[in-house]
Design an enzyme around this catalytic site. Structure first.
Site, short mmCIF file in Angstrom:
data_model
loop_
_atom_site.label_atom_id
_atom_site.label_comp_id
_atom_site.label_asym_id
_atom_site.label_seq_id
_atom_site.Cartn_x
_atom_site.Cartn_y
_atom_site.Cartn_z
N GLU A 77 41.61 107.61 131.09
CA GLU A 77 41.29 108.33 129.84
C GLU A 77 41.64 109.81 129.95
OE1 GLU A 77 39.72 107.63 126.60
OE2 GLU A 77 40.70 105.76 127.13
N TYR A 118 33.96 111.68 126.44
CA TYR A 118 33.97 111.02 127.75
C TYR A 118 35.14 111.54 128.60
CZ TYR A 118 34.96 107.26 131.13
OH TYR A 118 35.24 106.56 132.28
N TYR A 177 24.87 114.19 126.20
CA TYR A 177 24.39 113.37 127.31
C TYR A 177 25.57 112.93 128.19
CZ TYR A 177 22.80 109.66 130.18
OH TYR A 177 22.58 108.89 131.28
N THR A 214 24.24 99.41 139.58
CA THR A 214 23.98 98.28 138.67
C THR A 214 25.15 97.99 137.73
OG1 THR A 214 22.93 99.80 137.11
CG2 THR A 214 21.46 98.64 138.64
N GLY A 215 26.19 98.81 137.79
CA GLY A 215 27.34 98.63 136.89
C GLY A 215 28.33 97.61 137.44
N GLN A 216 29.37 97.36 136.66
CA GLN A 216 30.41 96.41 137.08
C GLN A 216 30.96 96.78 138.45
OE1 GLN A 216 34.28 94.79 134.92
NE2 GLN A 216 34.69 96.84 135.69
N ASP A 217 31.47 98.00 138.58
CA ASP A 217 32.13 98.40 139.83
C ASP A 217 31.13 98.53 140.98
OD1 ASP A 217 34.25 98.56 138.15
OD2 ASP A 217 34.77 100.64 138.57
N ARG A 220 32.00 92.59 133.40
CA ARG A 220 32.27 93.69 132.48
C ARG A 220 31.18 93.76 131.41
NH1 ARG A 220 34.40 98.66 131.76
NH2 ARG A 220 36.52 98.62 130.94
N GLN A 267 27.94 107.47 131.73
CA GLN A 267 27.94 106.87 130.38
C GLN A 267 29.41 106.55 130.19
OE1 GLN A 267 28.58 105.51 127.41
NE2 GLN A 267 29.17 107.54 126.69
P1 NAP Z 1 29.50 100.55 133.95
O1 NAP Z 1 29.51 99.07 134.13
O2 NAP Z 1 29.18 101.12 132.62
O3 NAP Z 1 28.47 101.15 135.03
C1 NAP Z 1 28.02 102.46 134.97
C2 NAP Z 1 26.88 102.63 135.95
O4 NAP Z 1 26.38 103.95 135.83
C3 NAP Z 1 25.68 101.70 135.68
O5 NAP Z 1 25.10 101.34 136.90
C4 NAP Z 1 24.74 102.60 134.90
O6 NAP Z 1 23.39 102.22 134.97
C5 NAP Z 1 24.97 103.90 135.65
N1 NAP Z 1 24.51 105.06 134.92
C6 NAP Z 1 24.80 105.44 133.66
N2 NAP Z 1 24.17 106.60 133.36
C7 NAP Z 1 23.46 106.94 134.46
C8 NAP Z 1 22.60 108.01 134.77
N3 NAP Z 1 22.30 108.96 133.88
N4 NAP Z 1 22.03 108.05 136.00
C9 NAP Z 1 22.28 107.08 136.91
N5 NAP Z 1 23.10 106.04 136.67
C10 NAP Z 1 23.67 105.97 135.46
O7 NAP Z 1 30.89 101.18 134.39
P2 NAP Z 1 32.00 100.59 135.40
O8 NAP Z 1 33.00 99.86 134.60
O9 NAP Z 1 31.33 99.95 136.55
O10 NAP Z 1 32.71 101.95 135.86
C11 NAP Z 1 32.25 102.66 137.01
C12 NAP Z 1 32.73 104.09 136.93
O11 NAP Z 1 34.14 104.12 136.85
C13 NAP Z 1 32.25 104.86 135.71
O12 NAP Z 1 32.07 106.21 136.11
C14 NAP Z 1 33.40 104.78 134.73
O13 NAP Z 1 33.39 105.89 133.85
C15 NAP Z 1 34.57 104.81 135.68
N6 NAP Z 1 35.78 104.10 135.24
C16 NAP Z 1 35.72 102.82 134.83
C17 NAP Z 1 36.89 102.15 134.49
C18 NAP Z 1 36.87 100.73 134.02
O14 NAP Z 1 37.85 100.30 133.41
N7 NAP Z 1 35.84 99.95 134.31
C19 NAP Z 1 38.11 102.82 134.57
C20 NAP Z 1 38.14 104.14 135.01
C21 NAP Z 1 36.96 104.78 135.37
P3 NAP Z 1 22.75 101.13 133.95
O15 NAP Z 1 23.17 99.79 134.49
O16 NAP Z 1 21.31 101.40 134.04
O17 NAP Z 1 23.33 101.41 132.60
N1 GDD Z 2 35.02 98.58 122.84
C1 GDD Z 2 35.81 98.14 121.85
N2 GDD Z 2 35.28 97.33 120.89
N3 GDD Z 2 37.11 98.52 121.83
C2 GDD Z 2 37.89 98.03 120.85
C3 GDD Z 2 37.41 97.18 119.85
C4 GDD Z 2 36.04 96.81 119.86
O1 GDD Z 2 35.54 96.09 119.01
N4 GDD Z 2 38.45 96.87 119.04
C5 GDD Z 2 39.52 97.49 119.51
N5 GDD Z 2 39.20 98.21 120.61
C6 GDD Z 2 40.12 99.05 121.37
C7 GDD Z 2 39.60 100.46 121.61
O2 GDD Z 2 39.80 101.28 120.46
C8 GDD Z 2 40.46 100.87 122.82
O3 GDD Z 2 41.70 101.34 122.39
C9 GDD Z 2 40.68 99.54 123.57
O4 GDD Z 2 40.26 98.51 122.67
C10 GDD Z 2 39.87 99.43 124.85
O5 GDD Z 2 38.53 99.75 124.57
P1 GDD Z 2 37.37 99.58 125.67
O6 GDD Z 2 37.37 98.20 126.20
O7 GDD Z 2 36.11 100.09 125.05
O8 GDD Z 2 37.85 100.50 126.88
P2 GDD Z 2 38.45 101.98 126.91
O9 GDD Z 2 39.90 101.85 127.25
O10 GDD Z 2 38.09 102.75 125.72
O11 GDD Z 2 37.64 102.60 128.14
C11 GDD Z 2 37.49 101.86 129.36
O12 GDD Z 2 38.55 102.17 130.24
C12 GDD Z 2 38.62 103.55 130.66
C13 GDD Z 2 39.85 103.67 131.57
O13 GDD Z 2 40.99 103.75 130.79
C14 GDD Z 2 36.14 102.25 129.96
O14 GDD Z 2 35.86 101.41 131.04
C15 GDD Z 2 36.13 103.68 130.45
O15 GDD Z 2 34.91 103.94 131.17
C16 GDD Z 2 37.33 103.88 131.39
O16 GDD Z 2 37.36 105.20 131.86
#
Ligand code: NAP
Ligand code: GDD
Length: 342
Positions: A135, A157, A101, A11-14, A192, A89
Protein backbone atom coordinates in the site's frame (compact mmCIF):
# COMPACT_ATOMS: atom_id res chain seq x y z
CA UNK A 1 19.87 -21.29 24.67
CA UNK A 2 16.56 -21.00 22.87
CA UNK A 3 15.92 -17.79 20.98
CA UNK A 4 13.08 -15.61 22.21
CA UNK A 5 10.67 -13.89 19.81
CA UNK A 6 8.06 -11.30 20.71
CA UNK A 7 5.14 -10.97 18.28
CA UNK A 8 2.81 -7.99 18.37
CA UNK A 9 -0.36 -8.97 16.48
CA UNK A 10 -0.21 -12.66 17.48
CA UNK A 11 -3.99 -13.14 17.04
CA UNK A 12 -3.95 -11.97 13.40
CA UNK A 13 -3.53 -14.00 10.23
CA UNK A 14 0.25 -13.52 9.98
CA UNK A 15 0.84 -13.69 13.75
CA UNK A 16 -0.66 -17.16 13.89
CA UNK A 17 1.42 -18.53 11.00
CA UNK A 18 4.57 -16.87 12.28
CA UNK A 19 4.06 -18.33 15.77
CA UNK A 20 3.71 -21.83 14.29
CA UNK A 21 6.80 -21.29 12.15
CA UNK A 22 8.98 -20.04 15.03
CA UNK A 23 7.81 -22.76 17.43
CA UNK A 24 8.87 -25.36 14.87
CA UNK A 25 12.25 -23.63 14.84
CA UNK A 26 12.39 -24.11 18.63
CA UNK A 27 11.93 -20.48 19.59
CA UNK A 28 10.23 -19.39 22.77
CA UNK A 29 7.37 -17.32 21.38
CA UNK A 30 5.81 -14.48 23.35
CA UNK A 31 2.68 -13.03 21.80
CA UNK A 32 0.74 -9.88 22.62
CA UNK A 33 -3.05 -10.04 22.35
CA UNK A 34 -5.62 -7.36 23.00
CA UNK A 35 -8.33 -7.70 25.55
CA UNK A 36 -11.64 -7.91 23.71
CA UNK A 37 -15.23 -8.46 24.82
CA UNK A 38 -15.45 -11.63 22.77
CA UNK A 39 -12.75 -14.24 22.26
CA UNK A 40 -10.19 -13.17 19.62
CA UNK A 41 -7.79 -16.12 19.80
CA UNK A 42 -9.48 -18.37 17.22
CA UNK A 43 -6.38 -18.42 14.99
CA UNK A 44 -4.01 -19.50 17.77
CA UNK A 45 -6.16 -21.71 19.99
CA UNK A 46 -4.80 -24.83 18.31
CA UNK A 47 -1.25 -23.75 19.23
CA UNK A 48 -2.27 -22.97 22.77
CA UNK A 49 -3.58 -26.49 23.19
CA UNK A 50 -0.46 -28.15 21.89
CA UNK A 51 2.47 -29.10 24.15
CA UNK A 52 4.06 -25.68 23.61
CA UNK A 53 2.02 -24.09 26.36
CA UNK A 54 2.90 -26.81 28.85
CA UNK A 55 6.59 -26.44 28.00
CA UNK A 56 6.23 -22.68 28.42
CA UNK A 57 7.49 -22.04 24.90
CA UNK A 58 4.28 -20.24 23.85
CA UNK A 59 3.36 -17.42 26.20
CA UNK A 60 0.62 -14.85 25.74
CA UNK A 61 0.48 -11.38 27.27
CA UNK A 62 -2.34 -8.89 27.23
CA UNK A 63 -1.43 -5.59 25.65
CA UNK A 64 -2.13 -2.88 23.16
CA UNK A 65 0.35 -1.29 20.78
CA UNK A 66 -1.01 2.15 21.69
CA UNK A 67 0.17 1.69 25.30
CA UNK A 68 3.81 2.83 25.58
CA UNK A 69 4.27 1.71 29.18
CA UNK A 70 3.06 -1.76 28.37
CA UNK A 71 5.26 -2.03 25.27
CA UNK A 72 8.35 -0.90 27.19
CA UNK A 73 7.63 -3.18 30.14
CA UNK A 74 7.22 -6.24 27.91
CA UNK A 75 10.40 -5.54 25.93
CA UNK A 76 12.30 -5.00 29.19
CA UNK A 77 10.96 -8.15 30.87
CA UNK A 78 11.28 -10.50 27.89
CA UNK A 79 14.48 -9.08 26.35
CA UNK A 80 13.64 -10.78 23.06
CA UNK A 81 16.15 -11.67 20.37
CA UNK A 82 13.61 -10.79 17.69
CA UNK A 83 10.53 -8.57 17.66
CA UNK A 84 7.94 -8.83 14.89
CA UNK A 85 5.61 -5.84 14.76
CA UNK A 86 2.55 -7.20 12.98
CA UNK A 87 0.02 -5.31 15.11
CA UNK A 88 -2.06 -2.88 13.08
CA UNK A 89 -5.48 -1.64 12.17
CA UNK A 90 -4.88 -3.38 8.88
CA UNK A 91 -8.05 -2.61 6.91
CA UNK A 92 -7.51 0.07 4.26
CA UNK A 93 -11.17 1.09 3.96
CA UNK A 94 -11.61 1.25 7.76
CA UNK A 95 -8.61 3.58 7.94
CA UNK A 96 -10.65 6.24 6.09
CA UNK A 97 -13.26 6.05 8.83
CA UNK A 98 -10.79 5.77 11.69
CA UNK A 99 -7.69 7.70 10.56
CA UNK A 100 -6.46 8.92 13.94
CA UNK A 101 -6.61 5.52 15.59
CA UNK A 102 -4.96 3.98 12.53
CA UNK A 103 -2.08 6.46 12.83
CA UNK A 104 -1.75 5.81 16.54
CA UNK A 105 -1.57 2.03 16.16
CA UNK A 106 0.14 1.65 12.77
CA UNK A 107 2.57 4.59 12.78
CA UNK A 108 3.29 5.30 16.45
CA UNK A 109 3.10 1.61 17.32
CA UNK A 110 6.37 1.08 15.47
CA UNK A 111 7.94 4.06 17.20
CA UNK A 112 6.92 2.75 20.63
CA UNK A 113 8.63 -0.58 20.07
CA UNK A 114 11.78 0.96 18.62
CA UNK A 115 11.96 3.43 21.51
CA UNK A 116 11.51 0.54 23.95
CA UNK A 117 14.48 -1.26 22.37
CA UNK A 118 16.58 1.90 22.74
CA UNK A 119 15.32 2.78 26.23
CA UNK A 120 16.09 -0.71 27.56
CA UNK A 121 19.53 -0.65 25.89
CA UNK A 122 18.82 -3.70 23.76
CA UNK A 123 20.14 -2.13 20.54
CA UNK A 124 22.82 -4.78 20.19
CA UNK A 125 20.61 -7.71 21.07
CA UNK A 126 17.11 -7.25 19.71
CA UNK A 127 16.31 -7.40 15.99
CA UNK A 128 13.17 -5.66 14.76
CA UNK A 129 10.85 -6.57 11.88
CA UNK A 130 8.34 -3.98 10.67
CA UNK A 131 5.28 -5.20 8.74
CA UNK A 132 5.46 -2.90 5.74
CA UNK A 133 3.07 -3.02 2.84
CA UNK A 134 2.63 -2.63 -0.90
CA UNK A 135 0.00 0.00 0.00
CA UNK A 136 3.04 2.30 0.30
CA UNK A 137 3.14 2.36 -3.52
CA UNK A 138 -0.53 3.37 -3.60
CA UNK A 139 -1.09 5.71 -6.52
CA UNK A 140 2.27 4.98 -8.10
CA UNK A 141 0.81 2.65 -10.70
CA UNK A 142 4.03 1.98 -12.53
CA UNK A 143 4.49 -1.76 -12.20
CA UNK A 144 6.17 -3.98 -11.25
CA UNK A 145 7.02 -2.25 -7.97
CA UNK A 146 10.39 -3.07 -6.43
CA UNK A 147 12.61 -1.59 -3.67
CA UNK A 148 13.38 1.44 -5.86
CA UNK A 149 9.77 2.33 -6.76
CA UNK A 150 8.39 5.60 -5.39
CA UNK A 151 5.99 5.60 -2.48
CA UNK A 152 2.65 7.39 -2.93
CA UNK A 153 0.29 6.08 -0.22
CA UNK A 154 -3.40 6.55 -0.92
CA UNK A 155 -5.11 5.99 2.45
CA UNK A 156 -4.63 6.90 6.12
CA UNK A 157 -3.45 3.30 6.50
CA UNK A 158 -0.82 3.73 3.80
CA UNK A 159 0.34 7.05 5.22
CA UNK A 160 0.61 5.60 8.74
CA UNK A 161 2.65 2.70 7.38
CA UNK A 162 4.90 5.20 5.57
CA UNK A 163 5.80 6.74 8.95
CA UNK A 164 6.46 3.26 10.35
CA UNK A 165 8.66 2.48 7.35
CA UNK A 166 10.82 5.58 7.77
CA UNK A 167 11.05 5.50 11.57
CA UNK A 168 12.36 1.93 11.23
CA UNK A 169 15.07 3.15 8.85
CA UNK A 170 15.76 6.14 11.10
CA UNK A 171 16.31 4.00 14.23
CA UNK A 172 18.51 1.63 12.26
CA UNK A 173 20.70 4.49 11.05
CA UNK A 174 20.67 6.60 14.23
CA UNK A 175 21.03 3.87 16.88
CA UNK A 176 22.41 0.94 14.93
CA UNK A 177 19.42 -1.24 15.70
CA UNK A 178 19.02 -4.29 13.44
CA UNK A 179 15.70 -3.09 12.07
CA UNK A 180 14.12 -3.88 8.72
CA UNK A 181 10.99 -3.38 6.68
CA UNK A 182 9.35 -6.16 4.75
CA UNK A 183 7.33 -4.51 1.99
CA UNK A 184 4.80 -7.28 1.61
CA UNK A 185 2.18 -7.51 -1.11
CA UNK A 186 -1.26 -8.95 -0.33
CA UNK A 187 -1.19 -12.38 1.25
CA UNK A 188 -4.15 -14.52 2.13
CA UNK A 189 -5.07 -17.88 3.64
CA UNK A 190 -8.02 -19.66 5.21
CA UNK A 191 -7.19 -17.52 8.27
CA UNK A 192 -7.68 -14.24 6.39
CA UNK A 193 -10.06 -11.76 8.07
CA UNK A 194 -13.61 -12.02 6.77
CA UNK A 195 -13.83 -8.43 5.49
CA UNK A 196 -10.83 -8.64 3.14
CA UNK A 197 -11.94 -9.23 -0.40
CA UNK A 198 -10.53 -12.74 -1.02
CA UNK A 199 -12.07 -14.23 2.10
CA UNK A 200 -15.29 -12.28 1.54
CA UNK A 201 -15.58 -13.75 -1.97
CA UNK A 202 -14.71 -17.29 -0.84
CA UNK A 203 -17.12 -17.23 2.10
CA UNK A 204 -19.88 -15.48 0.11
CA UNK A 205 -19.75 -17.87 -2.84
CA UNK A 206 -19.53 -20.91 -0.53
CA UNK A 207 -22.68 -19.72 1.26
CA UNK A 208 -24.38 -19.18 -2.10
CA UNK A 209 -23.36 -22.69 -3.12
CA UNK A 210 -24.88 -24.03 0.12
CA UNK A 211 -28.00 -21.87 -0.52
CA UNK A 212 -27.42 -19.95 2.70
CA UNK A 213 -27.00 -16.59 0.93
CA UNK A 214 -28.51 -15.17 -2.26
CA UNK A 215 -26.21 -12.38 -3.44
CA UNK A 216 -22.68 -11.21 -2.64
CA UNK A 217 -22.13 -7.43 -2.71
CA UNK A 218 -18.69 -6.09 -3.67
CA UNK A 219 -16.98 -2.78 -4.52
CA UNK A 220 -14.39 -2.10 -7.24
CA UNK A 221 -14.07 -5.23 -9.37
CA UNK A 222 -11.19 -3.90 -11.43
CA UNK A 223 -8.49 -3.37 -8.78
CA UNK A 224 -5.50 -5.61 -9.51
CA UNK A 225 -3.64 -7.35 -6.71
CA UNK A 226 -0.60 -9.60 -6.37
CA UNK A 227 -1.91 -12.29 -4.01
CA UNK A 228 0.32 -14.82 -2.22
CA UNK A 229 -0.05 -17.24 0.71
CA UNK A 230 0.55 -15.92 4.24
CA UNK A 231 2.49 -19.05 5.25
CA UNK A 232 5.12 -18.31 2.59
CA UNK A 233 5.33 -14.66 3.59
CA UNK A 234 6.01 -15.22 7.31
CA UNK A 235 9.01 -17.31 6.32
CA UNK A 236 10.36 -14.28 4.43
CA UNK A 237 9.91 -12.15 7.58
CA UNK A 238 12.02 -14.57 9.60
CA UNK A 239 14.66 -14.86 6.86
CA UNK A 240 15.04 -11.07 6.84
CA UNK A 241 16.05 -11.14 10.51
CA UNK A 242 18.60 -13.92 9.92
CA UNK A 243 20.74 -11.88 7.51
CA UNK A 244 24.09 -10.32 8.44
CA UNK A 245 22.77 -6.82 7.80
CA UNK A 246 19.25 -5.39 7.98
CA UNK A 247 17.80 -4.79 4.54
CA UNK A 248 14.36 -3.71 3.33
CA UNK A 249 12.81 -6.08 0.79
CA UNK A 250 9.74 -6.44 -1.40
CA UNK A 251 7.93 -9.76 -0.98
CA UNK A 252 5.44 -10.74 -3.69
CA UNK A 253 4.51 -13.41 -6.22
CA UNK A 254 5.08 -11.27 -9.33
CA UNK A 255 1.63 -12.15 -10.69
CA UNK A 256 -1.57 -10.11 -10.50
CA UNK A 257 -5.24 -10.52 -11.31
CA UNK A 258 -8.34 -8.35 -10.87
CA UNK A 259 -10.91 -8.81 -8.13
CA UNK A 260 -13.35 -9.83 -10.88
CA UNK A 261 -11.05 -12.61 -12.05
CA UNK A 262 -10.63 -13.75 -8.47
CA UNK A 263 -14.45 -14.09 -8.35
CA UNK A 264 -14.37 -16.06 -11.61
CA UNK A 265 -11.74 -18.44 -10.26
CA UNK A 266 -13.64 -19.11 -7.02
CA UNK A 267 -16.93 -19.57 -8.91
CA UNK A 268 -15.25 -22.03 -11.26
CA UNK A 269 -13.76 -23.94 -8.33
CA UNK A 270 -17.26 -24.21 -6.81
CA UNK A 271 -18.85 -25.12 -10.12
CA UNK A 272 -21.08 -22.04 -10.08
CA UNK A 273 -21.63 -20.82 -13.64
CA UNK A 274 -21.82 -17.03 -13.80
CA UNK A 275 -22.38 -14.52 -16.62
CA UNK A 276 -21.32 -10.88 -16.26
CA UNK A 277 -23.74 -8.14 -17.34
CA UNK A 278 -23.80 -4.32 -17.09
CA UNK A 279 -21.19 -1.69 -16.23
CA UNK A 280 -19.96 0.32 -13.24
CA UNK A 281 -22.22 0.15 -10.21
CA UNK A 282 -24.74 -1.77 -12.33
CA UNK A 283 -22.33 -4.55 -13.18
CA UNK A 284 -23.49 -7.91 -11.89
CA UNK A 285 -22.93 -11.62 -12.31
CA UNK A 286 -26.01 -13.78 -12.85
CA UNK A 287 -26.47 -17.53 -12.99
CA UNK A 288 -28.15 -19.37 -15.86
CA UNK A 289 -31.59 -18.78 -14.33
CA UNK A 290 -30.92 -15.03 -14.12
CA UNK A 291 -30.49 -14.96 -10.34
CA UNK A 292 -28.05 -12.24 -9.23
CA UNK A 293 -24.98 -13.87 -7.65
CA UNK A 294 -22.65 -10.82 -7.51
CA UNK A 295 -23.73 -7.17 -7.40
CA UNK A 296 -21.88 -3.92 -6.72
CA UNK A 297 -22.60 -1.72 -3.73
CA UNK A 298 -21.07 1.72 -3.33
CA UNK A 299 -20.56 1.07 0.41
CA UNK A 300 -17.53 -0.99 -0.57
CA UNK A 301 -15.90 1.64 -2.78
CA UNK A 302 -13.12 3.68 -1.16
CA UNK A 303 -12.60 7.48 -1.29
CA UNK A 304 -9.35 6.68 -3.12
CA UNK A 305 -8.48 3.37 -4.74
CA UNK A 306 -5.15 1.63 -5.20
CA UNK A 307 -5.68 0.18 -8.66
CA UNK A 308 -2.54 -1.63 -9.58
CA UNK A 309 -0.24 -3.63 -7.32
CA UNK A 310 2.30 -6.02 -8.79
CA UNK A 311 5.54 -6.77 -6.99
CA UNK A 312 9.02 -7.54 -8.19
CA UNK A 313 10.79 -9.50 -5.46
CA UNK A 314 13.88 -10.58 -7.38
CA UNK A 315 16.06 -8.97 -4.73
CA UNK A 316 14.46 -11.05 -1.95
CA UNK A 317 14.88 -14.16 -4.08
CA UNK A 318 18.57 -13.40 -4.43
CA UNK A 319 19.34 -12.32 -0.87
CA UNK A 320 17.02 -14.58 1.09
CA UNK A 321 16.83 -17.41 -1.39
CA UNK A 322 13.08 -17.05 -0.92
CA UNK A 323 10.31 -17.66 -3.37
CA UNK A 324 6.59 -18.28 -2.91
CA UNK A 325 5.71 -21.97 -2.80
CA UNK A 326 1.92 -21.71 -3.15
CA UNK A 327 0.33 -20.40 -6.36
CA UNK A 328 -2.99 -18.57 -6.53
CA UNK A 329 -5.04 -21.57 -7.71
CA UNK A 330 -3.75 -23.69 -4.83
CA UNK A 331 -4.40 -20.84 -2.39
CA UNK A 332 -8.00 -20.58 -3.64
CA UNK A 333 -8.45 -24.36 -3.39
CA UNK A 334 -7.22 -24.34 0.20
CA UNK A 335 -9.53 -21.45 1.15
CA UNK A 336 -12.57 -22.92 -0.62
CA UNK A 337 -12.08 -26.47 0.67
CA UNK A 338 -11.74 -25.26 4.23
CA UNK A 339 -14.76 -22.99 3.93
CA UNK A 340 -16.96 -25.70 2.41
CA UNK A 341 -16.08 -28.01 5.33
CA UNK A 342 -16.32 -25.35 8.03
P1 NAP B 1 -4.66 -8.88 10.77
O1 NAP B 1 -5.14 -10.28 10.53
O2 NAP B 1 -5.63 -7.75 10.70
O3 NAP B 1 -3.93 -8.87 12.20
C1 NAP B 1 -3.60 -7.68 12.85
C2 NAP B 1 -3.19 -8.00 14.27
O4 NAP B 1 -2.92 -6.77 14.93
C3 NAP B 1 -4.28 -8.71 15.09
O5 NAP B 1 -3.67 -9.59 15.98
C4 NAP B 1 -4.90 -7.55 15.86
O6 NAP B 1 -5.54 -7.93 17.05
C5 NAP B 1 -3.65 -6.75 16.15
N1 NAP B 1 -3.93 -5.39 16.55
C6 NAP B 1 -4.68 -4.45 15.91
N2 NAP B 1 -4.67 -3.29 16.60
C7 NAP B 1 -3.91 -3.51 17.71
C8 NAP B 1 -3.54 -2.72 18.81
N3 NAP B 1 -3.99 -1.47 18.96
N4 NAP B 1 -2.75 -3.27 19.76
C9 NAP B 1 -2.33 -4.54 19.66
N5 NAP B 1 -2.65 -5.35 18.64
C10 NAP B 1 -3.43 -4.84 17.68
O7 NAP B 1 -3.48 -8.52 9.76
P2 NAP B 1 -2.47 -9.51 8.98
O8 NAP B 1 -3.04 -9.77 7.64
O9 NAP B 1 -2.08 -10.62 9.87
O10 NAP B 1 -1.24 -8.52 8.75
C11 NAP B 1 -0.18 -8.43 9.71
C12 NAP B 1 0.55 -7.12 9.52
O11 NAP B 1 1.06 -7.05 8.19
C13 NAP B 1 -0.30 -5.87 9.68
O12 NAP B 1 0.53 -4.87 10.24
C14 NAP B 1 -0.67 -5.48 8.27
O13 NAP B 1 -0.92 -4.09 8.18
C15 NAP B 1 0.57 -5.89 7.52
N6 NAP B 1 0.40 -6.31 6.13
C16 NAP B 1 -0.51 -7.25 5.80
C17 NAP B 1 -0.61 -7.67 4.47
C18 NAP B 1 -1.61 -8.71 4.06
O14 NAP B 1 -1.89 -8.80 2.86
N7 NAP B 1 -2.11 -9.53 4.96
C19 NAP B 1 0.23 -7.10 3.51
C20 NAP B 1 1.17 -6.15 3.89
C21 NAP B 1 1.26 -5.76 5.22
P3 NAP B 1 -7.10 -8.42 17.07
O15 NAP B 1 -7.06 -9.85 16.61
O16 NAP B 1 -7.48 -8.23 18.47
O17 NAP B 1 -7.84 -7.53 16.12
N1 GDD C 1 -12.34 -5.38 1.46
C1 GDD C 1 -13.02 -5.31 0.30
N2 GDD C 1 -14.36 -5.58 0.30
N3 GDD C 1 -12.36 -4.95 -0.82
C2 GDD C 1 -13.05 -4.93 -1.98
C3 GDD C 1 -14.42 -5.21 -2.05
C4 GDD C 1 -15.11 -5.55 -0.85
O1 GDD C 1 -16.31 -5.80 -0.83
N4 GDD C 1 -14.80 -5.10 -3.34
C5 GDD C 1 -13.73 -4.76 -4.04
N5 GDD C 1 -12.65 -4.65 -3.23
C6 GDD C 1 -11.30 -4.25 -3.65
C7 GDD C 1 -10.71 -3.12 -2.82
O2 GDD C 1 -11.22 -1.86 -3.25
C8 GDD C 1 -9.22 -3.32 -3.11
O3 GDD C 1 -8.88 -2.70 -4.30
C9 GDD C 1 -9.09 -4.84 -3.30
O4 GDD C 1 -10.43 -5.34 -3.43
C10 GDD C 1 -8.41 -5.55 -2.13
O5 GDD C 1 -9.04 -5.14 -0.94
P1 GDD C 1 -8.68 -5.81 0.47
O6 GDD C 1 -8.84 -7.28 0.39
O7 GDD C 1 -9.46 -5.08 1.52
O8 GDD C 1 -7.12 -5.56 0.63
P2 GDD C 1 -6.22 -4.27 0.37
O9 GDD C 1 -5.42 -4.53 -0.87
O10 GDD C 1 -7.00 -3.03 0.43
O11 GDD C 1 -5.27 -4.29 1.66
C11 GDD C 1 -4.66 -5.52 2.08
O12 GDD C 1 -3.39 -5.65 1.47
C12 GDD C 1 -2.43 -4.63 1.82
C13 GDD C 1 -1.16 -4.94 1.03
O13 GDD C 1 -1.30 -4.49 -0.27
C14 GDD C 1 -4.54 -5.47 3.60
O14 GDD C 1 -4.13 -6.71 4.07
C15 GDD C 1 -3.53 -4.43 4.06
O15 GDD C 1 -3.33 -4.55 5.48
C16 GDD C 1 -2.21 -4.69 3.32
O16 GDD C 1 -1.25 -3.74 3.71
Amino acid sequence: MKKKALIFGITGQDGSYLAEFLLKKKYIVHGVKRRSSSINTGRIDHIYQEPYTKKRTFILHYGDITDSLLVTRLVNEIKPDEIYNLAAQSHVQVSFESPEYTANADALGALRILEAIRFTKLENKTKYYQAGTSELFGRNEKTPQNEKANFYPASPYGVAKLYAHWITINYKEAYNIFACNGVLFNHESPRRGETFVTQKIVQGLCKIKKRKQNTLYLGNLYAKRDWGHARDYVEAMWLMLQQKKPIDLVISTGKQITVKNFVNKVARKLNIKIFWRGKGLNEKAIDKKGKVIIACDKTYYRPLEVNNLLGDSRKAKKILNWKPKVNLDDLISEMVNLEMNR
